[in-house]
Design a protein around this motif. Structure first.
Motif, PDB file in Angstrom:
ATOM      1  N   ASP A  53     166.439  44.528  76.017  1.00  0.00           N
ATOM      2  CA  ASP A  53     165.393  45.307  76.667  1.00  0.00           C
ATOM      3  C   ASP A  53     164.022  44.882  76.140  1.00  0.00           C
ATOM      4  O   ASP A  53     163.906  43.973  75.311  1.00  0.00           O
ATOM      5  CB  ASP A  53     165.619  46.809  76.504  1.00  0.00           C
ATOM      6  N   GLU A  54     162.991  45.574  76.610  1.00  0.00           N
ATOM      7  CA  GLU A  54     161.618  45.172  76.279  1.00  0.00           C
ATOM      8  C   GLU A  54     161.255  45.393  74.813  1.00  0.00           C
ATOM      9  O   GLU A  54     160.277  44.829  74.310  1.00  0.00           O
ATOM     10  CB  GLU A  54     160.616  45.925  77.171  1.00  0.00           C
ATOM     11  N   LYS A  57     161.805  42.216  71.624  1.00  0.00           N
ATOM     12  CA  LYS A  57     160.895  41.129  71.266  1.00  0.00           C
ATOM     13  C   LYS A  57     160.279  41.332  69.889  1.00  0.00           C
ATOM     14  O   LYS A  57     160.106  40.366  69.119  1.00  0.00           O
ATOM     15  CB  LYS A  57     159.807  40.997  72.330  1.00  0.00           C
TER      16      LYS A  57
END
Length: 256
Positions: A53-54, A57
């Motif tokens: 998911d975001e 990162k």
């Protein structure tokens, strides 16, 4: 039976995933556990077979590997907030306000996973010169125990990393049964929020200082963690005269 041979440190090792390749292993493990094994997530959402998911990162990822077969068995991530927002704040309500100054030294612990392979686990140490039956050592007796032991190893590594980075507080969404196991082990886990909108998980908080003070670490889990980049890219094991190489999280395991 030699207790040292049953210890976490003897059987497993924890790695900080400091390369894109190692983070990918965590994403693959999560896909296997959350999508294939437990059916929590829709496989069609992750065509590359990586649950991601975001928040990944900027997350810190840890992995657990069996020492003798090199099989990856589990992992977790530590997520830093984006400004004053943690992932859990998108889906749950806290019963107390998080002080604005706490965001800079806090993380959310999430995506803890252990593969089903772990519950059938038994290892053979080729360095032990003993009859075959004596080398068949069942590390833990059931799935719950091995889940907890791998979880403790990941917690220990994450806590050591947190101490070095000045991280003082952990937040996590957890089902009450898992939180009870954490509390029963002597960790001071405090409920600070209600169930999320998507599940029955509750919000909890732990002090990393108190995590590191737990007596669980006195005799085991002493190796903390290694960097994934410290190990070679070509990992192989002698399996009956054949050198077998590991690719991703698809690996080999000795069974009773």
């Amino acid at each position: 039976m030699n207790r040292q041979k049953q210890s976490f440190d003897h059987c497993f090792e924890v790695f900080l995933a400091d390369t894109p390749e190692s983070k990918k292993i965590h994403y693959q493990l999560r896909y296997r556990v959350y999508c294939d094994e437990m059916g929590f997530d829709d496989t069609e959402q992750f065509p590359a077979q990586q649950e991601i998911d975001e928040w990944d990162k900027s997350a810190i990822h840890f992995l657990v590997r069996h020492k003798y077969t090199q099989q990856w068995l589990g992992g977790l991530r530590m997520v830093k907030p984006k400004g004053h927002v943690f992932p859990f704040q998108e889906s749950s309500i806290t019963s107390e306000r998080i002080p604005s100054g706490r965001y800079k030294n806090s993380v959310e612990i999430s995506r803890l996973c252990v593969t089903k392979d772990a519950r059938r686990f038994a290892f053979r140490n080729p360095a032990i010169d003993a009859p075959e039956e004596n080398r068949k050592i069942s590390f833990l007796h059931d799935y719950r125990n091995i889940n907890r032991d791998i979880m403790w190893g990941l917690y220990r590594a994450a806590a050591v990393y947190s101490l070095r980075q000045g991280i003082k507080h952990w937040y996590m969404l957890s089902n009450p049964a898992l939180a009870y196991s954490v509390k029963k082990q002597g960790f001071d886990i405090q409920q600070i929020g209600d169930a999320s909108r998507q599940s029955t998980r509750l919000l909890y908080c732990l002090s990393t200082k108190q995590v590191l003070e737990n007596s669980l670490w006195f005799e085991d889990y002493r190796h903390d963690f290694r960097l994934y980049s410290d190990i070679t890219n070509d990992v192989s094991v002698d399996m009956g005269g054949r050198q077998v190489k590991q690719i991703g999280v698809i690996s080999y395991v000795s069974r009773i």
